[in-house]
Design an enzyme around this catalytic site. Structure first.
Site, PDB file in Angstrom:
ATOM      1  N   GLU A 196       1.056  -1.151  -0.021  1.00 32.11           N
ATOM      2  CA  GLU A 196      -0.067   0.036  -0.214  1.00 32.11           C
ATOM      3  C   GLU A 196       1.027   1.304  -0.010  1.00 32.11           C
ATOM      4  O   GLU A 196       1.140   1.597   1.040  1.00 32.11           O
ATOM      5  CB  GLU A 196      -0.712   0.012   1.246  1.00 32.11           C
ATOM      6  CG  GLU A 196      -2.292   0.698   0.843  1.00 32.11           C
ATOM      7  CD  GLU A 196      -2.095   2.314   1.192  1.00 32.11           C
ATOM      8  OE1 GLU A 196      -1.133   2.888   0.305  1.00 32.11           O
ATOM      9  OE2 GLU A 196      -2.648   2.860   2.081  1.00 32.11           O
ATOM     10  N   GLU A 202       4.407   8.244  -3.952  1.00 28.73           N
ATOM     11  CA  GLU A 202       5.224   7.819  -2.832  1.00 28.73           C
ATOM     12  C   GLU A 202       6.288   6.707  -3.315  1.00 28.73           C
ATOM     13  O   GLU A 202       7.005   5.935  -2.669  1.00 28.73           O
ATOM     14  CB  GLU A 202       4.490   6.904  -1.751  1.00 28.73           C
ATOM     15  CG  GLU A 202       3.522   7.937  -1.016  1.00 28.73           C
ATOM     16  CD  GLU A 202       2.688   7.442  -0.038  1.00 28.73           C
ATOM     17  OE1 GLU A 202       2.848   6.131   0.065  1.00 28.73           O
ATOM     18  OE2 GLU A 202       2.016   7.766   0.561  1.00 28.73           O
TER      19      GLU A 202
END
Length: 733
Positions: A176, A185
């Site tokens: 995730e 990210e």
């Protein structure tokens, strides 16, 4: 130097540090954990020593203000991950293989525990952030999982082999690593490395696939977040007030960073859809060819609606399993597959991008959208046809620093016609009262207020604008020159302006006020401190705008935002109380006693008390020598099943007796629109324990919000100058 009985003790700066140190000891701090940091105070503008606990950074900043709790409250996310992990482990076992799971970015260890509970034979969890890695070890141990190996390092540092971190390659990868922009990210790089070094050839990924969608819209309100618009304010019988942006402020790509918002809360009447949602990128996380190299393509969008194609809105879906039976969508409600039961979340929102070359589209026409991405971000442009695209391009950059100095919300402020009109009307009214001798001095960061002053109440007279930043100084000079106005822009602060006044008195002191260093609403009271520094230079009859400020408060019940502070306890049958305890201890250090900024137009809430002015600051007077206190009670409007989650604080500035600007509740909002300013963040003081009002509905005595506030004008008792000590309590008489 400070002396006692004729003995020299220590200098003023050392004495200041001693007082701060002593005050923190009185508050119960461990002397061995305290350290001094030199910081600029956003309210006073002065550099001063701040005493901090050496552990405050790790726990307070990085955990208490993180999105970990928000993610754990995302029931849809948690449930769908669990279902997909069960299917993946089952699929591997059906092959006759052992299920070996690699969990990258494990956080609390939740997904690893799901894998172990689902029957995985081996689980390796990676967490680069040391405090969270320790939490994961505690949580997994408390839940009885001894077969989960937790590595505290970056996934690209994990080694494979007999002497490595992993003895065998994994055949299930669970991650995730996604943000609002999906890849911000570093998901692409993490997957690329994992497939190359840590995963089997035919591995299963959870989630399996991500699909990104965009829709192109016309929205002047959103576009106002991207570039400065011309200001034009007609004046009956007089020349209109006009401020035009210089070319550098409007040409080129502008600030390239994505703007993420809660798109479901943006007023639909301020969006005109030009295209239906279309797919732009498809990332198959289980594919070994996945790459973090830049990529682009042109999407042909037919049957468009008429309008100005100027803004791109984006979101993404996750296909959690290989057969696309489990779907997680981050779409706004008006494009969501299940709008009636969609999950609220703050860790994944929606993205807003601004097209560098907007174009007018005809009804039924075709648009060619060029979409690009690199390892971390996306960008878009419109081209003439599919043939116009010749491969990926470099990420656009803004080469004019002053344009980047204005944030999205600041640009919205600058472009707000009603706000600019309020300034002009106020300046017009005080014009006749300004002394004939003296100059106009404007104090705000990279502000256009001096250009409004030069065209209204100080026409033909000397106007000086103070700019603390060299970048803001450069930007304002260029705008002044472009508009051919008489404004002297000086790169100084209020403490160092003596030589620039040349003996003249200040007959008008004006500000918005707005300062880039402000973090909480009252930090803009720097205007008050600057006015105090300039006191000896003010004309006896000097006019000051704004002349007064009020601190306002209201108790609220949040629809969803309360979840970022609520304990999690149990997630999908797993005990996460260790995470709750860590967050609670982190908040106890500082956050339980301080507010945090939130743009409340994005977070629906109900007012439980009437908005009230509880503290007033008179700018015609210097900063007081003593702290400013306010205490009292506000009646709570009882409604069944309501809960008091927080108290919201904001500032209201009186430009004239009948003209005010609020950084919080707005008086002229349209029906069904949020009453909160879209240009500002309000301060939210979350109650340590939310208070249910249901019990008061059965009582004769009405409940009230009890408040006790202290504004510290100088550093004392462990508080810095400009801090507000606040205590709130819900009770009944």
């Amino acid at each position: 130097m400070f002396r006692v009985a004729g003995l020299k003790l220590f200098s003023g700066k050392v004495y200041q540090k001693f007082c701060l140190f002593h005050s923190r000891l009185k508050m119960g701090a461990d002397p061995e954990k305290l350290q001094f940091t030199l910081k600029t105070n956003p309210t006073t503008g002065k550099t001063e020593w701040v005493v901090e606990n050496e552990k405050e950074h790790d726990y307070f900043t990085d955990i208490a203000r993180s999105s970990y709790a928000d993610m754990l409250h995302d029931h849809e996310r948690n449930h769908l991950y669990y279902e997909a992990i069960k299917l993946a482990v089952e699929s591997i076992h059906k092959r006759g293989e052992k299920a070996k799971v690699l969990d990258i970015g494990t956080g609390t260890g939740l997904l690893s525990m799901m894998a172990a509970k689902s029957g995985a034979d081996a689980v390796t969890a990676i967490e680069v952030f040391t405090p969270m890695a320790e939490v994961a070890k505690t949580v997994t141990r408390q839940n009885g999982f001894t077969n989960i190996k937790i590595l505290n390092k970056h996934s690209t540092e994990v080694t494979f082999g007999e002497d490595g971190d992993m003895k065998e390659k994994a055949n299930i990868i669970v991650t995730e690593l996604f943000d609002t922009e999906l890849i911000g990210e570093g998901a692409l790089s993490a997957y690329q490395h994992a497939h190359q070094f840590l995963m089997d050839e035919n591995c299963i990924a959870v989630p399996h696939r991500a699909i990104m969608y965009v829709t192109i819209v016309e929205s002047p309100t959103m576009r106002a977040w991207h570039e400065m618009k011309p200001i034009h304010i007609p004046r009956p019988g007089k020349t209109s007030v006009v401020v035009k942006p210089n070319d550098e402020m409007i040409q080129g790509p502008g600030v390239p960073a994505v703007h993420d918002i809660q798109l479901s809360q943006f007023p639909l009447n301020k969006i005109k859809t030009i295209t239906e949602p279309v797919e732009i990128f498809d990332f198959c996380w289980g594919n070994k060819t996945i790459s973090d190299q830049p990529k682009g393509n042109v999407i042909t969008i037919k049957n468009c609606k008429s309008g100005n194609a100027e803004v791109v809105l984006s979101w993404w879906d996750l296909e959690m399993d290989q057969h696309a039976k489990i779907i997680l969508s981050t779409a706004p409600y008006w494009s969501h597959p299940t709008p009636s039961c969609m999950q609220w979340r703050d860790h994944w929102m929606q993205s807003v991008y601004f097209l560098p070359n907007p174009c007018q589209c005809d009804e039924g026409g075709t648009l060619y959208l060029k979409a690009n991405h690199d390892a971390y971000s996306l960008w878009f442009d419109l081209v003439n046809d599919e043939a116009s695209f010749s491969g990926s391009t470099l990420h656009p950059t803004c080469d004019y620093p002053p344009r980047m100095m204005w944030s999205r919300s600041r640009l919205g402020m600058i472009n707000d016609h009603k706000r600019n009109l309020a300034f002009v009307n106020a300046l017009e009214k005080i014009g006749a009262e300004i002394p004939k001798q003296g100059i106009g001095l404007c104090i705000s960061d990279f502000s256009l207020i001096s250009l409004l002053v030069a065209q209204t109440c100080m026409t033909g007279r000397e106007v000086v604008a103070l700019e603390q930043s060299k970048i803001g100084h450069r930007g304002l000079i260029n705008i002044v020159k472009h508009n051919q106005l008489k404004v002297d822009v000086v790169c100084k602060d209020a403490t160092d302006v003596t030589t620039d006044l040349e003996g003249q008195k200040i007959s008008l002191l004006a500000g918005e006020p707005f300062f880039t260093s402000s973090y909480l609403p009252w930090h803009d009271l720097y205007f008050w401190y600057a006015r105090t520094e300039l006191d000896s230079y003010l004309h006896p009859n000097c006019k000051i705008m704004p002349y007064r400020a009020h601190l306002c408060i209201a108790a609220v019940e949040f629809e969803n935002l309360w979840k970022i502070r609520a304990p999690v306890s149990n997630v999908e049958g797993f005990d996460i109380s260790a995470m709750d305890e860590l967050i609670d201890s982190a908040l106890e250090i500082k956050e339980y006693y301080e507010p945090e900024p939130h743009a409340l137009w994005e977070y629906p809430c109900s007012l439980l008390t009437s908005p009230s002015e509880v503290m007033t600051f008179d700018f015609y007077k210097c900063v007081s020598k003593d702290a400013v206190h306010a205490n009292g009670n506000l009646k709570i409007n009882i409604t069944a099943n309501k809960v008091c989650h927080a108290v919201v604080l904001w500032m209201k500035y009186d430009l004239m007796e009948d003209i005010s600007l609020s950084t919080g509740i707005q008086s002229n909002t349209e029906t069904n629109e949020s009453p909160w300013s879209m240009h500002h963040k309000q301060a939210v003081f979350f109650l340590k324990k939310p208070v249910s009002l249901q019990k008061y509905s059965q009582e004769i005595d009405e409940p009230y919000l009890e408040y006790n506030l202290t504004f510290f004008v100088k550093s004392q008792d462990g508080y810095n100058a400009g801090d507000i000590q606040m205590k709130f309590n819900v009770a009944s008489k």
